[in-house]
Design an enzyme around this catalytic site. Structure first.
Site, PDB file in Angstrom:
ATOM      1  N   CYS A   2       3.448 -32.483  12.987  1.00 16.95           N
ATOM      2  CA  CYS A   2       3.044 -33.770  12.437  1.00 16.95           C
ATOM      3  C   CYS A   2       1.530 -33.799  12.226  1.00 16.95           C
ATOM      4  O   CYS A   2       0.763 -33.310  13.043  1.00 16.95           O
ATOM      5  CB  CYS A   2       3.408 -34.944  13.329  1.00 16.95           C
ATOM      6  SG  CYS A   2       5.156 -35.114  13.602  1.00 16.95           S
ATOM      7  N   ARG A  27       1.354 -28.755   9.106  1.00 19.98           N
ATOM      8  CA  ARG A  27       1.739 -29.242  10.434  1.00 19.98           C
ATOM      9  C   ARG A  27       3.150 -29.846  10.455  1.00 19.98           C
ATOM     10  O   ARG A  27       3.662 -30.214  11.519  1.00 19.98           O
ATOM     11  CB  ARG A  27       0.749 -30.303  10.914  1.00 19.98           C
ATOM     12  CG  ARG A  27      -0.666 -29.782  11.089  1.00 19.98           C
ATOM     13  CD  ARG A  27      -1.564 -30.878  11.588  1.00 19.98           C
ATOM     14  NE  ARG A  27      -1.176 -31.303  12.914  1.00 19.98           N
ATOM     15  CZ  ARG A  27      -1.587 -30.750  14.033  1.00 19.98           C
ATOM     16  NH1 ARG A  27      -2.427 -29.748  14.007  1.00 19.98           N
ATOM     17  NH2 ARG A  27      -1.187 -31.212  15.204  1.00 19.98           N
ATOM     18  N   TRP A  75       7.087 -33.612  11.247  1.00 20.85           N
ATOM     19  CA  TRP A  75       7.976 -32.538  11.710  1.00 20.85           C
ATOM     20  C   TRP A  75       8.892 -33.217  12.717  1.00 20.85           C
ATOM     21  O   TRP A  75       8.457 -33.594  13.798  1.00 20.85           O
ATOM     22  CB  TRP A  75       7.166 -31.417  12.362  1.00 20.85           C
ATOM     23  CG  TRP A  75       7.997 -30.236  12.753  1.00 20.85           C
ATOM     24  CD1 TRP A  75       8.344 -29.168  11.973  1.00 20.85           C
ATOM     25  CD2 TRP A  75       8.595 -29.985  14.038  1.00 20.85           C
ATOM     26  NE1 TRP A  75       9.121 -28.294  12.682  1.00 20.85           N
ATOM     27  CE2 TRP A  75       9.290 -28.762  13.955  1.00 20.85           C
ATOM     28  CE3 TRP A  75       8.625 -30.674  15.246  1.00 20.85           C
ATOM     29  CZ2 TRP A  75      10.001 -28.215  15.024  1.00 20.85           C
ATOM     30  CZ3 TRP A  75       9.319 -30.136  16.323  1.00 20.85           C
ATOM     31  CH2 TRP A  75      10.002 -28.907  16.206  1.00 20.85           C
ATOM     32  N   ASN A 101       1.891 -38.424  16.446  1.00 20.05           N
ATOM     33  CA  ASN A 101       2.204 -37.011  16.615  1.00 20.05           C
ATOM     34  C   ASN A 101       2.443 -36.794  18.109  1.00 20.05           C
ATOM     35  O   ASN A 101       1.570 -37.125  18.905  1.00 20.05           O
ATOM     36  CB  ASN A 101       1.001 -36.194  16.102  1.00 20.05           C
ATOM     37  CG  ASN A 101       1.013 -34.737  16.521  1.00 20.05           C
ATOM     38  OD1 ASN A 101      -0.028 -34.124  16.609  1.00 20.05           O
ATOM     39  ND2 ASN A 101       2.162 -34.175  16.763  1.00 20.05           N
ATOM     40  N   GLY A 102       3.632 -36.306  18.459  1.00 20.11           N
ATOM     41  CA  GLY A 102       3.924 -36.096  19.879  1.00 20.11           C
ATOM     42  C   GLY A 102       5.331 -36.567  20.193  1.00 20.11           C
ATOM     43  O   GLY A 102       6.140 -36.799  19.297  1.00 20.11           O
ATOM     44  N   GLU A 489       6.225  -8.334  15.359  1.00 22.18           N
ATOM     45  CA  GLU A 489       5.500  -9.222  14.451  1.00 22.18           C
ATOM     46  C   GLU A 489       6.046  -9.094  13.017  1.00 22.18           C
ATOM     47  O   GLU A 489       6.209 -10.093  12.316  1.00 22.18           O
ATOM     48  CB  GLU A 489       3.995  -8.887  14.514  1.00 22.18           C
ATOM     49  CG  GLU A 489       3.094  -9.689  13.601  1.00 22.18           C
ATOM     50  CD  GLU A 489       3.109 -11.195  13.839  1.00 22.18           C
ATOM     51  OE1 GLU A 489       3.715 -11.659  14.817  1.00 22.18           O
ATOM     52  OE2 GLU A 489       2.526 -11.910  13.013  1.00 22.18           O
ATOM     53  N   LYS A 493       7.624 -12.148  10.935  1.00 22.98           N
ATOM     54  CA  LYS A 493       7.145 -12.550   9.601  1.00 22.98           C
ATOM     55  C   LYS A 493       8.311 -12.635   8.640  1.00 22.98           C
ATOM     56  O   LYS A 493       8.450 -13.592   7.904  1.00 22.98           O
ATOM     57  CB  LYS A 493       6.126 -11.544   9.032  1.00 22.98           C
ATOM     58  CG  LYS A 493       4.731 -11.499   9.614  1.00 22.98           C
ATOM     59  CD  LYS A 493       3.913 -12.731   9.446  1.00 22.98           C
ATOM     60  CE  LYS A 493       4.226 -13.727  10.500  1.00 22.98           C
ATOM     61  NZ  LYS A 493       3.424 -13.933  11.614  1.00 22.98           N
ATOM     62  N   GLU A 496      10.911 -15.537   9.557  1.00 29.18           N
ATOM     63  CA  GLU A 496      10.478 -16.937   9.472  1.00 29.18           C
ATOM     64  C   GLU A 496      10.243 -17.398   8.038  1.00 29.18           C
ATOM     65  O   GLU A 496      10.343 -18.586   7.757  1.00 29.18           O
ATOM     66  CB  GLU A 496       9.249 -17.215  10.349  1.00 29.18           C
ATOM     67  CG  GLU A 496       7.959 -16.616   9.882  1.00 29.18           C
ATOM     68  CD  GLU A 496       6.777 -16.951  10.789  1.00 29.18           C
ATOM     69  OE1 GLU A 496       6.785 -18.008  11.424  1.00 29.18           O
ATOM     70  OE2 GLU A 496       5.843 -16.131  10.841  1.00 29.18           O
ATOM     71  N   HIS A 512      20.597   2.011  22.368  1.00 27.52           N
ATOM     72  CA  HIS A 512      21.160   1.212  23.458  1.00 27.52           C
ATOM     73  C   HIS A 512      21.830  -0.059  22.960  1.00 27.52           C
ATOM     74  O   HIS A 512      21.968  -1.014  23.715  1.00 27.52           O
ATOM     75  CB  HIS A 512      20.064   0.898  24.479  1.00 27.52           C
ATOM     76  CG  HIS A 512      19.466   2.141  25.053  1.00 27.52           C
ATOM     77  ND1 HIS A 512      20.120   2.908  25.987  1.00 27.52           N
ATOM     78  CD2 HIS A 512      18.308   2.782  24.788  1.00 27.52           C
ATOM     79  CE1 HIS A 512      19.375   3.967  26.286  1.00 27.52           C
ATOM     80  NE2 HIS A 512      18.264   3.917  25.571  1.00 27.52           N
ATOM     81  N   LYS A 611       3.055 -25.382  11.676  1.00 38.81           N
ATOM     82  CA  LYS A 611       2.037 -24.415  12.089  1.00 38.81           C
ATOM     83  C   LYS A 611       1.657 -24.556  13.556  1.00 38.81           C
ATOM     84  O   LYS A 611       1.603 -23.596  14.293  1.00 38.81           O
ATOM     85  CB  LYS A 611       0.810 -24.623  11.191  1.00 38.81           C
ATOM     86  CG  LYS A 611      -0.384 -23.748  11.532  1.00 38.81           C
ATOM     87  CD  LYS A 611      -0.175 -22.369  10.990  1.00 38.81           C
ATOM     88  CE  LYS A 611      -1.360 -21.457  11.183  1.00 38.81           C
ATOM     89  NZ  LYS A 611      -0.917 -20.058  11.105  1.00 38.81           N
TER      90      LYS A 611
HETATM   91  O1  M6R Z   1      -1.727 -21.577  17.380  1.00 36.48           O
HETATM   92  P1  M6R Z   1      -1.067 -20.549  18.227  1.00 36.48           P
HETATM   93  O2  M6R Z   1      -1.631 -19.189  18.034  1.00 36.48           O
HETATM   94  O3  M6R Z   1      -1.003 -20.936  19.679  1.00 36.48           O
HETATM   95  O4  M6R Z   1       0.443 -20.515  17.716  1.00 36.48           O
HETATM   96  C1  M6R Z   1       1.411 -19.779  18.400  1.00 36.48           C
HETATM   97  C2  M6R Z   1       2.662 -19.607  17.558  1.00 36.48           C
HETATM   98  O5  M6R Z   1       3.248 -20.850  17.305  1.00 36.48           O
HETATM   99  C3  M6R Z   1       2.345 -18.927  16.234  1.00 36.48           C
HETATM  100  O6  M6R Z   1       1.731 -17.690  16.444  1.00 36.48           O
HETATM  101  C4  M6R Z   1       3.614 -18.710  15.397  1.00 36.48           C
HETATM  102  O7  M6R Z   1       4.486 -17.856  16.047  1.00 36.48           O
HETATM  103  C5  M6R Z   1       3.214 -18.152  14.047  1.00 36.48           C
HETATM  104  N1  M6R Z   1       2.817 -19.214  13.186  1.00 36.48           N
HETATM  105  C6  M6R Z   1       4.292 -17.363  13.419  1.00 36.48           C
HETATM  106  O8  M6R Z   1       3.850 -16.758  12.255  1.00 36.48           O
END
Ligand code: M6R
Length: 616
Positions: A2, A27, A75, A101-102, A489, A493, A496, A512, A611
């Site tokens: 949010c 956000r 969100w 937000n929260g 990672e 990527k 997501e 395994h 984000k």
């Molecule tokens: O702001 P942060 O680095 O704490 O965020 C942590 C995760 O939410 C963030 O790395 C998330 O996994 C990525 N946006 C994924 O690409």
């Protein structure tokens, strides 16, 4: 999670709110809305399910005059994305409007109390309950008190449990905007033409030169071109006014179609920013001023614990490997969210690091507070200057990557890995690494921006490869040692932003269980540079090929022999093993990006995500 933008000043609020929301869309983007107090003190609220562009389309040419307004991009936590559940929400009188937000944890109890008193709710949200709750308390305060609204908000929030960043306006207080925060970020923007409240600086960077990063439990009243900050719990509050460091260009897409692509291409610069001014050639070691540790304290560190989430946790896992191989310090990584509740026994000579791009991830923030409560020193590795983790940590290192707006982390990942490498060399140089070795490492670091730039030139080549795998049922990403977290990672990527199910795993784990997934429609992307474990990776490739699985290999430039074994090859420059993770991740980012574009997925706004995760 949010985004909030609010404004009170000399200018028309509507365009400022809409342009701010656009910059906060990362956000949350399931619905949005604005509330503006018009010239006759009439509250105009427009809200809509969908992205900001859907709200803009709905508003069309309509102009809502007014110099005071609040706005929100959502969100969803409580209640599905819908017009009704979108913010702003109003109280029972319809005169108070609020964006939030929260999460209000005790909303059910408050709702029950209010319902008994005749309150009627339109939405399923916790936020509407909060608006009613504040309105209810407001009705009980002295109508002649000029501070009535602020006092009511303070009183109401005392009984609220959970997290909030909020902005409130009231039709009977046309010259007053109030914000408060606990657990969710809120920033006050200051300019001669008015004041803003926002969840993040980019939303207001074009209009203000100065900001105040509000602390938890701060409440701010903006009135008559002035602001007053106090504490919800303690009376006065201490605050600092900071200069805005983000430029307009940094927060925009520039000539790129998406933030994600722009940020992938910003990596040479972002990596350089992470080490610039930090390589001390004379002493053959990096230097990180913000650690706030004496050499004696550094020598006494026996263990390092990284706390992080998502991509930042993958960067921490690379760091774990670098700390162990370069500095010979045992290191471990925990999910912030798990650490907080596990009550892990920690050696007293453990040094903790929280890695967070945003510096606002609630799981990481709470993990940090838990470690600090136990008496541990926690250092932050953050990108966002002035973020809560950066302010509450006991020291740390800024990444200096510039704003990262795409939901998918890219340049922050490589910068975080670079910083863990700097740490590993610092600790190593205090132990067994010679000056000559240290110097070689610094020289290797200085080559990284150029090496990444070279990989970026392969973007079109990677796009052509991506075209061949668009129908994949799932994908496996494989790597060993420090490249295992890079495989994780790469898988993150891809899944997501394209929604293709992906697994990241250490190569040898294939046998395994995961090998059961291998078939013609499940490609394996294997990180196989010509390093000490190259031959082992070739065995894994053979095992996959024997089961008709397609293989894309990421290998070192000049490696011709691998071509006959695999379906596609992407090369990265030759580099020491401690540099390779920063290089190997780049083709994976581009592979995911192009796959998303080719399958009509929006890489900047993947479904269900946001984000900055500021709710637990
Ligand atoms: O702001 P942060 O680095 O704490 O965020 C942590 C995760 O939410 C963030 O790395 C998330 O996994 C990525 N946006 C994924 O690409």
């Amino acid at each position: 999670m949010c985004g909030i933008v609010a404004y009170l000043g000399d200018k028309e609020a509507q365009p400022l709110l809409i342009s701010g929301l656009r910059l906060l869309e990362y956000r949350g983007y399931d619905s949005s809305g604005i509330a503006i107090l018009g010239p006759q003190n009439n509250l105009k609220i427009v809200k809509r399910k969908g992205k900001i562009r859907d709200l803009e389309k709905y508003i069309g040419d309509r102009h809502f005059p007014g110099h005071l307004g609040i706005s929100h991009t959502r969100w969803a936590t409580h209640g599905v994305p819908s017009d009704i559940n979108s913010h702003p929400h109003t109280d029972q009188s319809g005169k108070l409007a609020l964006v939030h937000n929260g999460v209000i944890e005790n909303y059910a109890t408050l709702k029950e109390r209010l319902t008994k008193q005749g309150h009627k709710f339109k939405s399923q949200t916790d936020t509407e309950v909060l608006a009613h709750w504040i309105g209810h308390i407001y009705e009980q305060t002295d109508p002649n008190d000029p501070d009535r609204l602020e006092k009511a908000i303070k009183k109401a929030l005392i009984e609220v449990t959970g997290t909030f960043g909020l902005a409130v306006i009231h039709a009977d207080h046309p010259n007053c905007l109030i914000g408060a925060r606990r657990g969710s970020p809120l920033i006050l923007g200051i300019s001669e033409e008015g004041h803003f409240l926002a969840s993040d600086v980019p939303a207001i960077a074009a209009h203000v030169q100065k900001v105040v990063y509000l602390n938890d439990d701060d409440i701010v009243r903006i009135q008559d071109h002035q602001f007053h900050i106090s504490s919800l719990t303690r009376g006065e509050s201490k605050f600092e006014i900071s200069q805005v460091e983000i430029t307009d260009a940094e927060a925009s897409k520039g000539n790129f179609p998406h933030y994600m692509l722009k940020e992938i291409f910003e990596q040479p610069q972002a990596i350089m920013n992470a080490f610039r001014g930090r390589l001390h050639h004379e002493a053959a070691t990096p230097k990180l001023g913000g650690l706030n540790l004496t050499p004696q304290e550094m020598r006494s560190v026996r263990r390092i614990l990284f706390l992080a989430c998502g991509s930042a946790r993958h960067a921490a896992m690379v760091g774990e490997s670098l700390l162990e191989t370069i500095a010979h310090i045992p290191a471990e990584v925990d999910f912030s969210s798990e650490f907080r509740y596990r009550n892990t026994p920690l050696d007293e000579n453990t040094l903790c690091f929280v890695i967070s791009q945003s510096g606002e991830t609630i799981d990481s923030l709470n993990a940090m507070r838990e470690a600090q409560r136990k008496g541990f020193r926690v250092l932050g590795i953050c990108n966002r200057v002035g973020s809560t983790i950066a302010r509450e940590s006991n020291g740390g290192v800024y990444m200096h990557s510039g704003p990262e707006m795409a939901v998918a982390a890219t340049k922050s990942f490589t910068a975080q890995v670079m910083i863990t490498l700097l740490l590993a060399i610092i600790f190593g140089r205090m132990r067994h690494i010679s000056a000559t070795q240290g110097q070689e490492m610094l020289e290797a670091i200085e080559k990284v921006p150029q090496q990444i730039a070279k990989i970026l030139e392969k973007s079109e080549e990677i796009k052509d490869i991506a075209k061949r795998y668009l129908k994949s049922k799932s994908m496996l990403f494989l790597g060993r040692q420090a490249l295992y977290p890079v495989a994780l990672e790469g898988a993150l990527k891809m899944k997501e932003i394209t929604y293709i199910p992906c697994e990241g795993l250490p190569c040898a784990e294939l046998k395994h269980g995961f090998i059961a997934l291998v078939d013609k429609k499940t490609p394996s992307i294997i990180l196989a540079p010509t390093d000490s474990l190259y031959e082992k990776n070739i065995s894994s490739i053979q095992e996959i090929k024997a089961r008709q699985g397609p293989v894309i290999a990421i290998t070192t430039e000049g490696n011709k022999s691998i071509r006959s074994l695999v379906d596609d090859v992407i090369t990265i420059p030759q580099a020491p093993e401690y540099i390779t993770p920063m290089l190997a991740v780049v083709p994976l980012q581009l592979f995911a990006y192009h796959t998303a574009i080719l399958t009509n997925c929006d890489p900047d706004k993947p479904r269900n995500l946001a984000k900055s995760v500021t709710v637990e």
